[in-house]
Design a protein around this motif. Structure first.
Motif, PDB file in Angstrom:
ATOM      1  N   ASN A  41       0.819  -1.223   0.000  1.00  0.00           N
ATOM      2  CA  ASN A  41       0.000   0.000   0.000  1.00  0.00           C
ATOM      3  C   ASN A  41       0.849   1.268   0.000  1.00  0.00           C
ATOM      4  O   ASN A  41       0.507   2.256   0.665  1.00  0.00           O
ATOM      5  CB  ASN A  41      -0.922   0.022   1.230  1.00  0.00           C
ATOM      6  N   GLU A  93      -2.834   3.736  -2.107  1.00  0.00           N
ATOM      7  CA  GLU A  93      -2.015   3.753  -0.888  1.00  0.00           C
ATOM      8  C   GLU A  93      -2.893   3.749   0.357  1.00  0.00           C
ATOM      9  O   GLU A  93      -2.406   3.948   1.469  1.00  0.00           O
ATOM     10  CB  GLU A  93      -1.087   4.963  -0.902  1.00  0.00           C
ATOM     11  N   LEU A  94      -4.195   3.526   0.147  1.00  0.00           N
ATOM     12  CA  LEU A  94      -5.153   3.466   1.252  1.00  0.00           C
ATOM     13  C   LEU A  94      -5.795   2.088   1.260  1.00  0.00           C
ATOM     14  O   LEU A  94      -6.749   1.826   0.540  1.00  0.00           O
ATOM     15  CB  LEU A  94      -6.214   4.562   1.087  1.00  0.00           C
ATOM     16  N   LYS A 247      -8.818   4.205   7.679  1.00  0.00           N
ATOM     17  CA  LYS A 247      -8.593   4.947   6.439  1.00  0.00           C
ATOM     18  C   LYS A 247      -9.858   5.086   5.583  1.00  0.00           C
ATOM     19  O   LYS A 247      -9.801   5.563   4.446  1.00  0.00           O
ATOM     20  CB  LYS A 247      -7.484   4.257   5.618  1.00  0.00           C
ATOM     21  N   LYS A 250     -10.598   8.704   4.256  1.00  0.00           N
ATOM     22  CA  LYS A 250      -9.670   9.111   3.196  1.00  0.00           C
ATOM     23  C   LYS A 250      -9.995   8.401   1.885  1.00  0.00           C
ATOM     24  O   LYS A 250      -9.894   8.999   0.805  1.00  0.00           O
ATOM     25  CB  LYS A 250      -8.219   8.809   3.614  1.00  0.00           C
ATOM     26  N   ARG A 251     -10.391   7.122   1.965  1.00  0.00           N
ATOM     27  CA  ARG A 251     -10.762   6.392   0.746  1.00  0.00           C
ATOM     28  C   ARG A 251     -11.982   7.034   0.091  1.00  0.00           C
ATOM     29  O   ARG A 251     -12.044   7.191  -1.128  1.00  0.00           O
ATOM     30  CB  ARG A 251     -11.065   4.921   1.061  1.00  0.00           C
ATOM     31  N   GLU A 254     -11.000  10.180  -1.731  1.00  0.00           N
ATOM     32  CA  GLU A 254     -10.330   9.869  -2.992  1.00  0.00           C
ATOM     33  C   GLU A 254     -11.318   9.371  -4.054  1.00  0.00           C
ATOM     34  O   GLU A 254     -11.210   9.717  -5.229  1.00  0.00           O
ATOM     35  CB  GLU A 254      -9.234   8.823  -2.775  1.00  0.00           C
TER      36      GLU A 254
END
Length: 290
Positions: A41, A93-94, A247, A250-251, A254
């Protein structure tokens, strides 16, 4: 062209004990022409390469460093993802995306993906997860399969190779190296000149000849600690679930910024319809039985 297509680094993986520079030197010494970085990730090592190493070391000239990631899904273990050259997708990266949504997104941006060590450890490997066991034809949605992993036992790699043959998928190989001794113990040979990620994607999507193989690495954590490794496997399950939840916001950000909510909504709608169908079918057969 000979590549190690499963490499972890100190710059990008918490459990990495070998730097990217050391990995490249070790691979060159063993006759490799390139490598795929597959940190967990994270693209940190590749960013480090572009900023501090690319075109700056004479001893690294002629060696191809490719950008990849080993993504931790919430339901299907570890998946190797390769995006086209220049495509930046912070979402990768999540950790924590469901595997079907991950496949939709990667394909939307022109990338390819395949399960790492698909017949390996429980929770970490596709065919030993509930999703993999429940949806056997899920493998058909992938673009390749890791058919040789130097840290896996022969029976695991053979099962992966059988899977690739059954579904007509190209097989790749890699060391899954976290330490210097392991680097280069697994390989992929591709009958093409690979200069960047787009070249690699084209080669694996076409009928370009590929083969994989290597030598088993005998000093993995599992081999050293025996049955205690089961505790680590279950610990990873909790760790992955916790970080995926952490996370989540944050996902979602995005997904929204990349206009990918449509995929998420479509997936949710599909599963709602599926659940409704199952409930209706269950009621119908219950009434028939009565």
């Amino acid at each position: 062209m000979k590549l190690d297509m499963h490499c972890h680094t100190k710059e990008g993986s918490l459990d990495g004990k070998i730097t990217l520079y050391e990995t490249i030197l070790a691979l060159r010494e063993k006759g490799y022409q390139g490598m795929l970085i597959t940190d967990h990730n994270s693209y940190k090592a590749y960013r480090f390469y572009e900023k501090n190493m690319k075109n700056q070391y004479k001893e690294l000239e002629g060696f191809t460093v490719l950008k990849g990631v080993e993504y931790d899904t919430i339901d299907a273990g570890h998946i190797i993802v390769i995006m086209p050259t220049g495509v930046k997708l912070p979402l990768l990266e999540l950790r924590g995306l469901p595997v079907n949504l991950l496949i939709d997104i990667v394909h939307h941006f022109g990338g390819i993906l395949g399960p790492a060590h698909p017949c390996g450890e429980k929770y970490l490997s596709l065919m030993n997860t509930r999703r993999g066991k429940k949806t056997r034809n899920l493998i058909a949605r992938f673009d390749f399969i890791e058919t040789y992993n130097a840290c896996e036992p022969p029976e695991s790699n053979q099962a992966a190779a059988d899977l690739a043959k059954r579904f007509g998928k190209p097989g790749i190989g890699g060391s899954d190296s976290h330490k210097e001794l392991c680097a280069g113990m697994g390989y992929t040979i591709i009958d093409a000149d690979i200069k960047n990620e787009t070249d690699l994607i084209h080669a694996l999507r076409s009928e370009t000849a590929t083969s994989s193989g290597g030598e088993r690495y005998m000093f993995t954590t599992k081999q050293r600690i025996g049955r205690i490794n089961d505790v680590l496997v279950y610990s990873f399950w909790f760790y992955n679930k916790f970080l995926a939840l952490y996370k989540r916001h944050k996902r979602q950000v995005e997904l929204k910024e990349n206009n990918l909510y449509g995929y998420l909504s479509a997936r949710r709608h599909f599963f709602r319809k599926k659940q409704t169908f199952r409930s209706d079918a269950s009621s119908y057969f219950h009434q028939k039985g009565a």
